[in-house]
Design a protein around this motif. Sequence first.
Motif, short mmCIF file in Angstrom:
data_model
loop_
_atom_site.label_atom_id
_atom_site.label_comp_id
_atom_site.label_asym_id
_atom_site.label_seq_id
_atom_site.Cartn_x
_atom_site.Cartn_y
_atom_site.Cartn_z
N ILE A 1 71.74 -25.37 27.12
CA ILE A 1 70.88 -24.71 28.09
C ILE A 1 71.61 -23.46 28.55
O ILE A 1 72.66 -23.55 29.18
CB ILE A 1 70.58 -25.60 29.32
CG1 ILE A 1 69.88 -26.88 28.90
CG2 ILE A 1 69.75 -24.84 30.34
CD1 ILE A 1 69.67 -27.88 30.03
N GLY A 2 71.10 -22.32 28.19
CA GLY A 2 71.74 -21.05 28.55
C GLY A 2 71.19 -20.51 29.84
O GLY A 2 70.35 -21.12 30.50
N ARG B 1 68.52 -19.44 41.41
CA ARG B 1 68.79 -20.84 41.11
C ARG B 1 67.49 -21.60 40.92
O ARG B 1 67.32 -22.36 39.98
CB ARG B 1 69.61 -21.44 42.26
CG ARG B 1 70.00 -22.89 42.08
CD ARG B 1 70.88 -23.31 43.26
NE ARG B 1 70.69 -24.51 43.95
CZ ARG B 1 69.66 -25.33 44.03
NH1 ARG B 1 68.58 -25.08 43.42
NH2 ARG B 1 69.67 -26.43 44.73
N ARG B 2 66.53 -21.41 41.81
CA ARG B 2 65.24 -22.09 41.73
C ARG B 2 64.50 -21.67 40.46
O ARG B 2 63.92 -22.50 39.76
CB ARG B 2 64.40 -21.76 42.98
CG ARG B 2 63.02 -22.28 43.00
CD ARG B 2 62.77 -23.78 43.17
NE ARG B 2 63.85 -24.69 43.30
CZ ARG B 2 63.97 -25.87 42.66
NH1 ARG B 2 63.08 -26.29 41.82
NH2 ARG B 2 64.97 -26.66 42.84
N PHE B 3 64.52 -20.36 40.14
CA PHE B 3 63.86 -19.86 38.94
C PHE B 3 64.46 -20.54 37.70
O PHE B 3 63.73 -21.01 36.83
CB PHE B 3 64.01 -18.34 38.83
CG PHE B 3 63.34 -17.75 37.63
CD1 PHE B 3 62.00 -17.43 37.65
CD2 PHE B 3 64.07 -17.51 36.47
CE1 PHE B 3 61.38 -16.90 36.52
CE2 PHE B 3 63.45 -16.98 35.34
CZ PHE B 3 62.10 -16.67 35.37
N PHE B 4 65.79 -20.60 37.64
CA PHE B 4 66.48 -21.23 36.51
C PHE B 4 66.09 -22.70 36.38
O PHE B 4 65.73 -23.17 35.29
CB PHE B 4 67.99 -21.08 36.66
CG PHE B 4 68.78 -21.83 35.62
CD1 PHE B 4 68.84 -21.37 34.32
CD2 PHE B 4 69.46 -22.99 35.95
CE1 PHE B 4 69.57 -22.06 33.35
CE2 PHE B 4 70.19 -23.68 34.99
CZ PHE B 4 70.23 -23.21 33.69
N SER C 1 63.16 -27.10 33.64
CA SER C 1 62.18 -28.20 33.67
C SER C 1 61.00 -27.91 32.76
O SER C 1 60.56 -28.78 32.00
CB SER C 1 61.68 -28.43 35.10
OG SER C 1 62.71 -28.92 35.90
N GLU C 2 60.49 -26.70 32.83
CA GLU C 2 59.33 -26.32 32.02
C GLU C 2 59.62 -26.45 30.52
O GLU C 2 58.80 -26.96 29.76
CB GLU C 2 58.95 -24.87 32.35
CG GLU C 2 57.89 -24.27 31.47
CD GLU C 2 57.77 -22.77 31.70
OE1 GLU C 2 57.55 -22.05 30.71
OE2 GLU C 2 57.91 -22.31 32.85
N VAL C 3 60.79 -26.00 30.12
CA VAL C 3 61.14 -25.99 28.69
C VAL C 3 61.64 -27.34 28.22
O VAL C 3 61.25 -27.81 27.15
CB VAL C 3 62.19 -24.89 28.41
CG1 VAL C 3 62.77 -25.01 27.01
CG2 VAL C 3 61.57 -23.51 28.63
N PHE C 4 62.52 -27.98 28.99
CA PHE C 4 63.19 -29.17 28.49
C PHE C 4 62.44 -30.47 28.73
O PHE C 4 62.65 -31.43 27.99
CB PHE C 4 64.62 -29.26 29.04
CG PHE C 4 65.58 -28.50 28.19
CD1 PHE C 4 66.21 -29.09 27.11
CD2 PHE C 4 65.83 -27.15 28.44
CE1 PHE C 4 67.06 -28.38 26.31
CE2 PHE C 4 66.69 -26.43 27.64
CZ PHE C 4 67.31 -27.05 26.57
#
Length: 181
Positions: free
Chosen positions: A135-136, A155-158, A163-166
């Motif tokens: 996870i980059g 931090r929240r965006f990351f 969550s969306e991707v993984f």
Amino acid sequence: MAAIAEVRRAAPNLGLLTIPLHFMESRSNVEGLRDAANFAAENRYNTLQVAMFPTANPDGTVRDFAAETLQARWVIDNPKTALETVRNISYSTGVGIDSVCFCSNPLGNLADREHLAAVILAGAAIGARSVVTFIGNSNSLAREAGVPFQGEAGRRFFLDKVSEVFNPLVNLAEERGIELQ
């Protein structure tokens, strides 16, 4: 053969990530896997962590980094042959496949996300225990969205992007009995 098994049992459990072997000799798929397993056996490694970094993107462009010891697409398209091949190589060398590996950042790259899903399916098809991934950061994505990548907003965006991707990838891995590492 018994002497080799005794030496192997006495050695620590060592796994060999096949990426460096790809740069020494660029054979891929069955020949590359056999080469990696033979090298591992000769050097007292017990298992392989098989690299599945494709040489080209889906659009045909060459990737900056490639190390494809075994082709995920071939495994998916030929699951019975792939499993039999892996078993034969493992039996003849005494080296198992612990995991498959694709450590590219799928957060901002749909092709990498789709390839990671293919690696999960391929790993399950050949009996690997896990898929090693990465996870980059999402700094460029945050910048494109106008979100500062430092502080609470970054931090929240990351975390939201992870969550969306993984989450779908974790679900796929769980369905196939694969751990993501």
